[in-house]
Design a protein around this motif. Structure first.
Motif, short mmCIF file in Angstrom:
data_model
loop_
_atom_site.label_atom_id
_atom_site.label_comp_id
_atom_site.label_asym_id
_atom_site.label_seq_id
_atom_site.Cartn_x
_atom_site.Cartn_y
_atom_site.Cartn_z
N TYR A 82 0.82 -1.23 0.00
CA TYR A 82 0.00 0.00 0.00
C TYR A 82 0.85 1.27 0.00
CZ TYR A 82 -3.62 3.32 1.45
OH TYR A 82 -4.48 4.39 1.53
N GLU A 83 1.82 1.35 0.91
CA GLU A 83 2.59 2.61 1.02
C GLU A 83 3.32 2.92 -0.29
OE1 GLU A 83 2.27 4.75 3.33
OE2 GLU A 83 1.00 3.41 4.53
N ASP A 84 3.90 1.89 -0.91
CA ASP A 84 4.60 2.10 -2.20
C ASP A 84 3.62 2.58 -3.26
OD1 ASP A 84 6.95 1.27 -1.21
OD2 ASP A 84 7.10 -0.60 -2.35
N VAL A 85 2.43 1.98 -3.27
CA VAL A 85 1.43 2.34 -4.28
C VAL A 85 1.00 3.79 -4.07
CG1 VAL A 85 -0.95 1.90 -5.04
CG2 VAL A 85 0.61 -0.02 -4.63
N ILE A 86 0.79 4.17 -2.81
CA ILE A 86 0.35 5.53 -2.53
C ILE A 86 1.44 6.54 -2.89
CG2 ILE A 86 -0.34 7.13 -0.66
CD1 ILE A 86 -2.39 4.91 -1.73
N SER A 87 2.70 6.21 -2.58
CA SER A 87 3.72 7.22 -2.92
C SER A 87 3.91 7.32 -4.43
CB SER A 87 5.03 7.03 -2.15
OG SER A 87 5.51 5.77 -2.34
N MET A 88 3.72 6.21 -5.17
CA MET A 88 3.83 6.30 -6.63
C MET A 88 2.66 7.11 -7.22
SD MET A 88 3.76 3.25 -9.45
CE MET A 88 2.05 2.88 -9.18
N SER A 89 1.54 7.16 -6.49
CA SER A 89 0.31 7.75 -7.03
C SER A 89 0.11 9.21 -6.65
CB SER A 89 -0.91 6.95 -6.52
OG SER A 89 -0.76 5.59 -6.81
N ALA A 90 1.10 9.81 -5.96
CA ALA A 90 0.91 11.19 -5.46
C ALA A 90 0.48 12.12 -6.59
CB ALA A 90 2.20 11.69 -4.83
N GLY A 91 -0.55 12.89 -6.37
CA GLY A 91 -1.01 13.90 -7.34
C GLY A 91 -1.83 13.35 -8.49
N MET A 92 -2.06 12.04 -8.50
CA MET A 92 -2.73 11.43 -9.66
C MET A 92 -4.20 11.88 -9.78
SD MET A 92 -1.99 7.63 -10.84
CE MET A 92 -0.31 8.10 -10.91
N HIS A 93 -4.64 11.98 -11.00
CA HIS A 93 -6.03 12.37 -11.30
C HIS A 93 -6.43 13.65 -10.57
CE1 HIS A 93 -6.26 8.70 -13.46
NE2 HIS A 93 -6.34 7.91 -12.41
N ASP A 94 -5.53 14.60 -10.56
CA ASP A 94 -5.84 15.91 -9.96
C ASP A 94 -6.29 15.76 -8.50
OD1 ASP A 94 -6.18 18.70 -10.08
OD2 ASP A 94 -8.31 18.51 -10.49
N GLY A 95 -5.79 14.73 -7.82
CA GLY A 95 -6.16 14.49 -6.42
C GLY A 95 -7.42 13.65 -6.24
N PRO A 138 -7.53 12.24 -2.03
CA PRO A 138 -6.47 13.12 -1.50
C PRO A 138 -6.67 14.60 -1.82
CG PRO A 138 -5.53 11.28 -2.78
CD PRO A 138 -7.01 11.27 -3.02
N TYR A 139 -7.54 14.99 -2.74
CA TYR A 139 -7.71 16.36 -3.23
C TYR A 139 -7.72 17.36 -2.07
CZ TYR A 139 -9.85 20.27 -5.77
OH TYR A 139 -10.13 21.50 -6.32
N ASN A 140 -6.98 18.46 -2.24
CA ASN A 140 -7.00 19.57 -1.29
C ASN A 140 -6.71 19.12 0.15
OD1 ASN A 140 -7.36 22.27 -0.71
ND2 ASN A 140 -9.56 22.10 -0.37
N GLY A 141 -5.81 18.16 0.28
CA GLY A 141 -5.40 17.69 1.62
C GLY A 141 -6.39 16.73 2.25
N GLY A 142 -7.40 16.28 1.50
CA GLY A 142 -8.39 15.33 2.04
C GLY A 142 -9.79 15.82 1.76
#
Ligand SMILES: CC(C)(COP(=O)(O)OP(=O)(O)OC[C@H]1O[C@@H](n2cnc3c(N)ncnc32)[C@H](O)[C@@H]1OP(=O)(O)O)[C@@H](O)C(=O)NCCC(=O)NCCS
Length: 323
Positions: free
Chosen positions: A22-35, A242-246
Protein backbone atom coordinates in the motif's frame (compact mmCIF):
# COMPACT_ATOMS: atom_id res chain seq x y z
CA UNK A 1 4.04 -11.67 3.84
CA UNK A 2 4.69 -14.15 1.01
CA UNK A 3 5.49 -12.26 -2.20
CA UNK A 4 3.99 -13.74 -5.35
CA UNK A 5 6.37 -13.03 -8.24
CA UNK A 6 4.54 -13.71 -11.47
CA UNK A 7 7.51 -13.38 -13.82
CA UNK A 8 9.66 -10.95 -15.75
CA UNK A 9 9.10 -8.96 -18.88
CA UNK A 10 11.13 -6.34 -20.71
CA UNK A 11 13.30 -5.45 -17.73
CA UNK A 12 10.49 -5.44 -15.17
CA UNK A 13 9.44 -7.98 -12.55
CA UNK A 14 5.73 -8.48 -12.16
CA UNK A 15 4.09 -9.23 -8.82
CA UNK A 16 0.68 -9.87 -7.42
CA UNK A 17 -0.05 -6.85 -5.24
CA UNK A 18 -0.25 -7.48 -1.49
CA UNK A 19 -1.88 -5.38 1.26
CA UNK A 20 1.53 -4.25 2.51
CA UNK A 21 2.46 -2.78 -0.89
CA UNK A 22 0.00 0.00 0.00
CA UNK A 23 2.59 2.61 1.02
CA UNK A 24 4.60 2.10 -2.20
CA UNK A 25 1.43 2.34 -4.28
CA UNK A 26 0.35 5.53 -2.53
CA UNK A 27 3.72 7.22 -2.92
CA UNK A 28 3.83 6.30 -6.63
CA UNK A 29 0.31 7.75 -7.03
CA UNK A 30 0.91 11.19 -5.46
CA UNK A 31 -1.01 13.90 -7.34
CA UNK A 32 -2.73 11.43 -9.66
CA UNK A 33 -6.03 12.37 -11.30
CA UNK A 34 -5.84 15.91 -9.96
CA UNK A 35 -6.16 14.49 -6.42
CA UNK A 36 -9.38 12.59 -7.22
CA UNK A 37 -7.68 9.20 -7.14
CA UNK A 38 -9.93 6.43 -5.81
CA UNK A 39 -7.14 3.90 -5.30
CA UNK A 40 -5.99 5.00 -1.81
CA UNK A 41 -9.56 4.31 -0.67
CA UNK A 42 -10.18 1.14 -2.68
CA UNK A 43 -6.77 -0.57 -2.56
CA UNK A 44 -7.47 -2.79 0.45
CA UNK A 45 -10.91 -3.86 -0.74
CA UNK A 46 -9.37 -4.70 -4.14
CA UNK A 47 -7.02 -7.12 -2.35
CA UNK A 48 -9.95 -9.34 -1.37
CA UNK A 49 -12.47 -8.62 -4.12
CA UNK A 50 -13.51 -11.76 -6.01
CA UNK A 51 -12.44 -11.99 -9.67
CA UNK A 52 -9.99 -9.11 -9.41
CA UNK A 53 -6.23 -9.20 -9.90
CA UNK A 54 -3.92 -6.32 -9.07
CA UNK A 55 -0.47 -6.54 -10.68
CA UNK A 56 2.58 -4.45 -9.80
CA UNK A 57 5.67 -3.91 -11.93
CA UNK A 58 9.01 -3.25 -10.25
CA UNK A 59 12.32 -2.22 -11.74
CA UNK A 60 14.78 -3.84 -9.36
CA UNK A 61 12.94 -3.11 -6.10
CA UNK A 62 11.31 0.14 -7.13
CA UNK A 63 7.58 0.15 -7.88
CA UNK A 64 7.03 1.59 -11.37
CA UNK A 65 3.50 0.57 -12.39
CA UNK A 66 0.18 -0.90 -11.29
CA UNK A 67 -2.79 -2.27 -13.15
CA UNK A 68 -5.92 -4.07 -12.05
CA UNK A 69 -8.19 -6.33 -14.11
CA UNK A 70 -11.72 -7.11 -13.01
CA UNK A 71 -13.37 -10.19 -14.51
CA UNK A 72 -16.91 -9.32 -15.66
CA UNK A 73 -19.56 -10.56 -18.12
CA UNK A 74 -19.62 -14.01 -16.48
CA UNK A 75 -15.95 -14.57 -17.25
CA UNK A 76 -15.87 -13.37 -20.87
CA UNK A 77 -14.34 -9.91 -20.36
CA UNK A 78 -11.85 -8.05 -18.20
CA UNK A 79 -12.19 -4.36 -17.36
CA UNK A 80 -8.87 -2.54 -16.88
CA UNK A 81 -8.77 -0.21 -13.88
CA UNK A 82 -6.29 1.78 -11.83
CA UNK A 83 -3.56 1.84 -14.51
CA UNK A 84 -0.70 4.08 -13.50
CA UNK A 85 3.02 4.45 -14.10
CA UNK A 86 5.44 6.21 -11.76
CA UNK A 87 5.92 9.80 -13.07
CA UNK A 88 9.67 9.28 -13.61
CA UNK A 89 9.07 6.21 -15.79
CA UNK A 90 6.34 7.53 -18.07
CA UNK A 91 6.75 7.76 -21.82
CA UNK A 92 8.80 4.55 -22.13
CA UNK A 93 6.03 2.05 -22.84
CA UNK A 94 5.75 0.71 -19.26
CA UNK A 95 1.93 0.86 -19.39
CA UNK A 96 2.09 -1.41 -22.45
CA UNK A 97 4.51 -3.87 -20.79
CA UNK A 98 2.42 -4.34 -17.64
CA UNK A 99 -0.78 -4.74 -19.67
CA UNK A 100 0.70 -7.24 -22.15
CA UNK A 101 1.98 -9.30 -19.21
CA UNK A 102 -1.33 -9.09 -17.33
CA UNK A 103 -3.25 -9.99 -20.52
CA UNK A 104 -1.31 -13.29 -20.66
CA UNK A 105 -1.57 -13.88 -16.93
CA UNK A 106 -5.35 -13.40 -16.84
CA UNK A 107 -5.77 -15.73 -19.82
CA UNK A 108 -3.86 -18.44 -17.95
CA UNK A 109 -6.05 -17.90 -14.88
CA UNK A 110 -9.32 -17.62 -16.82
CA UNK A 111 -9.06 -19.22 -20.27
CA UNK A 112 -12.64 -18.11 -21.05
CA UNK A 113 -11.66 -14.42 -21.16
CA UNK A 114 -11.91 -13.13 -24.70
CA UNK A 115 -12.27 -9.35 -24.46
CA UNK A 116 -10.60 -6.49 -22.68
CA UNK A 117 -12.49 -3.27 -22.03
CA UNK A 118 -11.17 0.03 -20.78
CA UNK A 119 -12.33 3.58 -20.22
CA UNK A 120 -9.95 6.46 -20.86
CA UNK A 121 -10.36 10.01 -19.64
CA UNK A 122 -8.35 11.42 -22.55
CA UNK A 123 -8.56 10.75 -26.27
CA UNK A 124 -5.04 9.80 -27.44
CA UNK A 125 -6.03 10.22 -31.11
CA UNK A 126 -6.88 7.78 -33.89
CA UNK A 127 -3.35 6.41 -34.34
CA UNK A 128 -3.23 5.05 -30.78
CA UNK A 129 -6.76 3.72 -31.01
CA UNK A 130 -6.37 1.50 -34.09
CA UNK A 131 -6.16 -1.65 -31.95
CA UNK A 132 -9.49 -0.83 -30.28
CA UNK A 133 -13.14 -0.80 -31.10
CA UNK A 134 -14.58 2.49 -29.84
CA UNK A 135 -17.77 1.62 -27.97
CA UNK A 136 -18.76 5.21 -27.27
CA UNK A 137 -18.01 8.45 -25.52
CA UNK A 138 -19.71 10.13 -22.58
CA UNK A 139 -19.48 13.59 -21.09
CA UNK A 140 -18.20 14.36 -17.60
CA UNK A 141 -19.02 17.32 -15.40
CA UNK A 142 -16.50 17.94 -12.65
CA UNK A 143 -17.35 20.22 -9.72
CA UNK A 144 -15.64 21.23 -6.48
CA UNK A 145 -17.35 22.86 -3.52
CA UNK A 146 -17.24 23.12 0.24
CA UNK A 147 -19.91 21.21 2.14
CA UNK A 148 -21.12 24.40 3.85
CA UNK A 149 -22.10 25.76 0.39
CA UNK A 150 -24.19 22.73 -0.51
CA UNK A 151 -27.43 23.96 1.07
CA UNK A 152 -27.29 27.26 -0.85
CA UNK A 153 -26.12 25.47 -4.01
CA UNK A 154 -29.19 23.20 -3.85
CA UNK A 155 -31.45 26.29 -3.47
CA UNK A 156 -29.64 27.92 -6.41
CA UNK A 157 -30.28 24.82 -8.56
CA UNK A 158 -33.92 24.63 -7.49
CA UNK A 159 -34.41 28.25 -8.55
CA UNK A 160 -32.88 27.52 -11.95
CA UNK A 161 -34.88 24.36 -12.67
CA UNK A 162 -36.67 24.54 -16.00
CA UNK A 163 -39.53 22.51 -14.55
CA UNK A 164 -41.74 24.19 -11.93
CA UNK A 165 -42.42 20.81 -10.33
CA UNK A 166 -39.45 18.55 -9.62
CA UNK A 167 -40.35 15.04 -10.76
CA UNK A 168 -39.26 12.80 -7.90
CA UNK A 169 -37.04 9.95 -9.00
CA UNK A 170 -37.93 6.56 -7.56
CA UNK A 171 -35.37 4.49 -5.62
CA UNK A 172 -35.13 0.82 -6.60
CA UNK A 173 -34.98 -2.20 -4.31
CA UNK A 174 -32.87 -5.24 -5.18
CA UNK A 175 -35.58 -7.07 -7.13
CA UNK A 176 -36.39 -3.91 -9.11
CA UNK A 177 -32.70 -3.33 -9.86
CA UNK A 178 -32.51 -6.82 -11.33
CA UNK A 179 -35.59 -6.27 -13.49
CA UNK A 180 -34.46 -2.86 -14.76
CA UNK A 181 -30.85 -3.95 -15.37
CA UNK A 182 -31.84 -7.05 -17.34
CA UNK A 183 -34.61 -5.34 -19.32
CA UNK A 184 -33.62 -5.81 -22.99
CA UNK A 185 -35.23 -2.46 -23.89
CA UNK A 186 -33.11 -0.49 -21.40
CA UNK A 187 -30.18 0.54 -23.68
CA UNK A 188 -32.62 1.85 -26.27
CA UNK A 189 -34.70 3.76 -23.71
CA UNK A 190 -31.71 5.36 -21.97
CA UNK A 191 -29.86 5.85 -25.27
CA UNK A 192 -26.65 4.00 -24.50
CA UNK A 193 -25.53 3.03 -28.00
CA UNK A 194 -22.51 0.76 -28.05
CA UNK A 195 -22.14 0.56 -24.30
CA UNK A 196 -24.41 -1.94 -22.67
CA UNK A 197 -24.23 -0.45 -19.17
CA UNK A 198 -21.84 1.77 -17.26
CA UNK A 199 -21.38 2.55 -13.60
CA UNK A 200 -18.38 4.35 -12.12
CA UNK A 201 -15.92 3.61 -14.97
CA UNK A 202 -16.91 -0.06 -15.19
CA UNK A 203 -18.68 -0.86 -18.49
CA UNK A 204 -20.68 -4.07 -18.25
CA UNK A 205 -22.91 -6.24 -20.39
CA UNK A 206 -26.38 -6.47 -18.93
CA UNK A 207 -26.20 -10.07 -17.74
CA UNK A 208 -27.19 -11.67 -14.47
CA UNK A 209 -23.62 -12.45 -13.38
CA UNK A 210 -22.80 -8.73 -13.36
CA UNK A 211 -25.48 -7.93 -10.77
CA UNK A 212 -23.21 -9.19 -7.99
CA UNK A 213 -20.47 -6.75 -9.11
CA UNK A 214 -22.95 -3.86 -9.01
CA UNK A 215 -24.30 -4.97 -5.63
CA UNK A 216 -20.84 -4.69 -4.09
CA UNK A 217 -20.76 -0.96 -4.98
CA UNK A 218 -23.68 -0.12 -2.61
CA UNK A 219 -25.31 1.91 -5.38
CA UNK A 220 -28.43 4.01 -4.90
CA UNK A 221 -30.49 3.51 -8.06
CA UNK A 222 -33.08 6.14 -9.00
CA UNK A 223 -35.42 5.90 -12.00
CA UNK A 224 -38.10 8.10 -13.55
CA UNK A 225 -40.59 5.23 -13.95
CA UNK A 226 -40.78 1.70 -12.61
CA UNK A 227 -42.71 0.33 -15.56
CA UNK A 228 -40.55 1.68 -18.41
CA UNK A 229 -37.59 3.68 -17.11
CA UNK A 230 -36.05 6.09 -19.60
CA UNK A 231 -33.77 7.81 -17.08
CA UNK A 232 -31.55 6.22 -14.44
CA UNK A 233 -29.24 7.87 -12.04
CA UNK A 234 -26.83 5.89 -9.93
CA UNK A 235 -24.57 6.98 -7.16
CA UNK A 236 -22.30 5.30 -4.66
CA UNK A 237 -21.60 6.60 -1.14
CA UNK A 238 -19.04 9.43 -1.20
CA UNK A 239 -15.50 8.22 -0.51
CA UNK A 240 -12.29 9.96 0.60
CA UNK A 241 -9.78 11.25 -1.96
CA UNK A 242 -6.47 13.12 -1.50
CA UNK A 243 -7.71 16.36 -3.23
CA UNK A 244 -7.00 19.57 -1.29
CA UNK A 245 -5.40 17.69 1.62
CA UNK A 246 -8.39 15.33 2.04
CA UNK A 247 -11.82 15.61 0.41
CA UNK A 248 -14.83 13.49 -0.49
CA UNK A 249 -15.72 12.29 -3.97
CA UNK A 250 -19.30 11.79 -5.16
CA UNK A 251 -19.66 9.91 -8.45
CA UNK A 252 -22.97 10.07 -10.26
CA UNK A 253 -23.79 8.16 -13.44
CA UNK A 254 -26.79 9.37 -15.39
CA UNK A 255 -28.22 7.15 -18.09
CA UNK A 256 -30.85 8.82 -20.26
CA UNK A 257 -31.28 11.83 -22.51
CA UNK A 258 -33.88 14.04 -20.81
CA UNK A 259 -32.37 17.40 -19.82
CA UNK A 260 -34.97 18.26 -17.18
CA UNK A 261 -34.73 14.83 -15.57
CA UNK A 262 -30.94 15.18 -15.47
CA UNK A 263 -31.27 18.49 -13.62
CA UNK A 264 -33.85 17.02 -11.24
CA UNK A 265 -31.70 13.95 -10.65
CA UNK A 266 -28.77 16.12 -9.65
CA UNK A 267 -30.92 18.10 -7.20
CA UNK A 268 -32.49 14.89 -5.82
CA UNK A 269 -29.10 13.23 -5.32
CA UNK A 270 -27.50 16.24 -3.66
CA UNK A 271 -30.48 16.63 -1.34
CA UNK A 272 -30.41 12.94 -0.42
CA UNK A 273 -26.65 12.90 0.25
CA UNK A 274 -26.89 16.19 2.15
CA UNK A 275 -29.81 14.95 4.28
CA UNK A 276 -27.93 11.75 5.12
CA UNK A 277 -24.98 13.84 6.35
CA UNK A 278 -22.73 12.17 3.77
CA UNK A 279 -21.06 15.40 2.58
CA UNK A 280 -18.35 17.08 4.66
CA UNK A 281 -15.33 19.28 3.96
CA UNK A 282 -14.36 19.74 0.33
CA UNK A 283 -16.52 17.70 -2.04
CA UNK A 284 -15.62 16.75 -5.62
CA UNK A 285 -18.64 15.79 -7.69
CA UNK A 286 -18.27 13.95 -10.98
CA UNK A 287 -21.36 13.49 -13.12
CA UNK A 288 -21.00 11.02 -16.02
CA UNK A 289 -23.67 11.36 -18.69
CA UNK A 290 -24.43 11.45 -22.40
CA UNK A 291 -22.36 14.08 -24.22
CA UNK A 292 -25.56 15.90 -25.23
CA UNK A 293 -26.43 16.55 -21.57
CA UNK A 294 -23.07 17.99 -20.57
CA UNK A 295 -23.59 21.60 -21.69
CA UNK A 296 -27.04 21.73 -20.06
CA UNK A 297 -25.76 20.46 -16.72
CA UNK A 298 -22.69 22.68 -16.90
CA UNK A 299 -24.72 25.86 -17.34
CA UNK A 300 -27.24 24.59 -14.76
CA UNK A 301 -24.44 24.37 -12.16
CA UNK A 302 -22.75 27.64 -13.06
CA UNK A 303 -23.42 30.97 -11.37
CA UNK A 304 -23.04 29.96 -7.72
CA UNK A 305 -19.98 31.51 -6.12
CA UNK A 306 -19.35 28.51 -3.84
CA UNK A 307 -19.00 26.04 -6.73
CA UNK A 308 -16.06 25.64 -9.08
CA UNK A 309 -16.48 23.83 -12.37
CA UNK A 310 -13.22 22.01 -13.08
CA UNK A 311 -11.70 21.01 -16.43
CA UNK A 312 -9.71 18.02 -15.14
CA UNK A 313 -12.04 15.57 -16.84
CA UNK A 314 -14.54 16.32 -19.58
CA UNK A 315 -15.16 12.99 -21.29
CA UNK A 316 -14.96 9.22 -21.00
CA UNK A 317 -13.91 7.12 -23.98
CA UNK A 318 -15.01 3.47 -23.96
CA UNK A 319 -12.72 1.00 -25.71
CA UNK A 320 -12.71 -2.73 -26.29
CA UNK A 321 -10.36 -5.18 -27.95
CA UNK A 322 -9.88 -8.91 -28.17
CA UNK A 323 -7.32 -10.34 -25.83
C1 LIG B 1 -1.41 6.95 -18.74
C2 LIG B 1 -0.11 6.27 -18.27
C3 LIG B 1 -0.48 5.00 -17.50
C4 LIG B 1 0.69 5.90 -19.51
O1 LIG B 1 1.85 5.19 -19.10
P1 LIG B 1 3.23 5.22 -19.98
O2 LIG B 1 4.02 4.05 -19.64
O3 LIG B 1 3.85 6.55 -19.81
O4 LIG B 1 2.63 5.12 -21.46
P2 LIG B 1 3.48 5.03 -22.79
O5 LIG B 1 2.89 6.03 -23.72
O6 LIG B 1 4.95 5.11 -22.53
O7 LIG B 1 3.17 3.54 -23.21
C5 LIG B 1 2.41 3.28 -24.31
C6 LIG B 1 1.65 2.02 -24.04
O8 LIG B 1 0.79 2.21 -22.90
C7 LIG B 1 -0.57 2.14 -23.29
N1 LIG B 1 -1.32 3.20 -22.63
C8 LIG B 1 -0.94 4.47 -22.49
N2 LIG B 1 -1.91 5.15 -21.83
C9 LIG B 1 -2.89 4.27 -21.57
C10 LIG B 1 -4.16 4.37 -20.94
N3 LIG B 1 -4.60 5.52 -20.41
N4 LIG B 1 -4.93 3.25 -20.85
C11 LIG B 1 -4.50 2.10 -21.37
N5 LIG B 1 -3.32 1.94 -21.99
C12 LIG B 1 -2.53 3.02 -22.09
C13 LIG B 1 -0.56 2.36 -24.78
O9 LIG B 1 -1.68 1.75 -25.38
C14 LIG B 1 0.73 1.71 -25.20
O10 LIG B 1 0.56 0.31 -25.24
P3 LIG B 1 1.33 -0.59 -26.35
O11 LIG B 1 2.79 -0.46 -26.01
O12 LIG B 1 0.79 -1.97 -26.11
O13 LIG B 1 0.96 0.01 -27.66
C15 LIG B 1 0.74 7.23 -17.38
O14 LIG B 1 0.96 8.42 -18.09
C16 LIG B 1 0.10 7.55 -16.05
O15 LIG B 1 0.32 6.85 -15.07
N6 LIG B 1 -0.70 8.62 -16.00
C17 LIG B 1 -1.44 8.99 -14.79
C18 LIG B 1 -2.58 8.02 -14.50
C19 LIG B 1 -3.51 7.84 -15.66
O16 LIG B 1 -3.89 8.79 -16.32
N7 LIG B 1 -3.89 6.56 -15.88
C20 LIG B 1 -4.77 6.19 -16.99
C21 LIG B 1 -6.13 5.96 -16.50
S1 LIG B 1 -7.28 6.03 -17.88
Amino acid sequence: MQRACLGQSEGLTLWLAQPDDYEDVISMSAGMHDGSDYLPHRYHSWMTEPDRVVVLARRECRLVALVSYLLVDEGATVVVQGLRVCPTDRGHGVAGVIQRFTDRYIQQLHPGVKMKRLVRGQDPGPEKLVKFKILGRRGVLSLALEAESIGSFISHLRNKLQSPVIPGLIPLNEAQVKRVFLDPKLPCRVQLPGISFIQDWVPLQRMEGNLEILKRQKITWLVDSLAAPSFLSLYTPPYPIPYNGGSLCLNIDMLGADHVLAQCALVNLLEAAWAKGELRGTVRIYVYMSKALRETLLSFCEGHQGVRTCRDLVQQLFLERQL
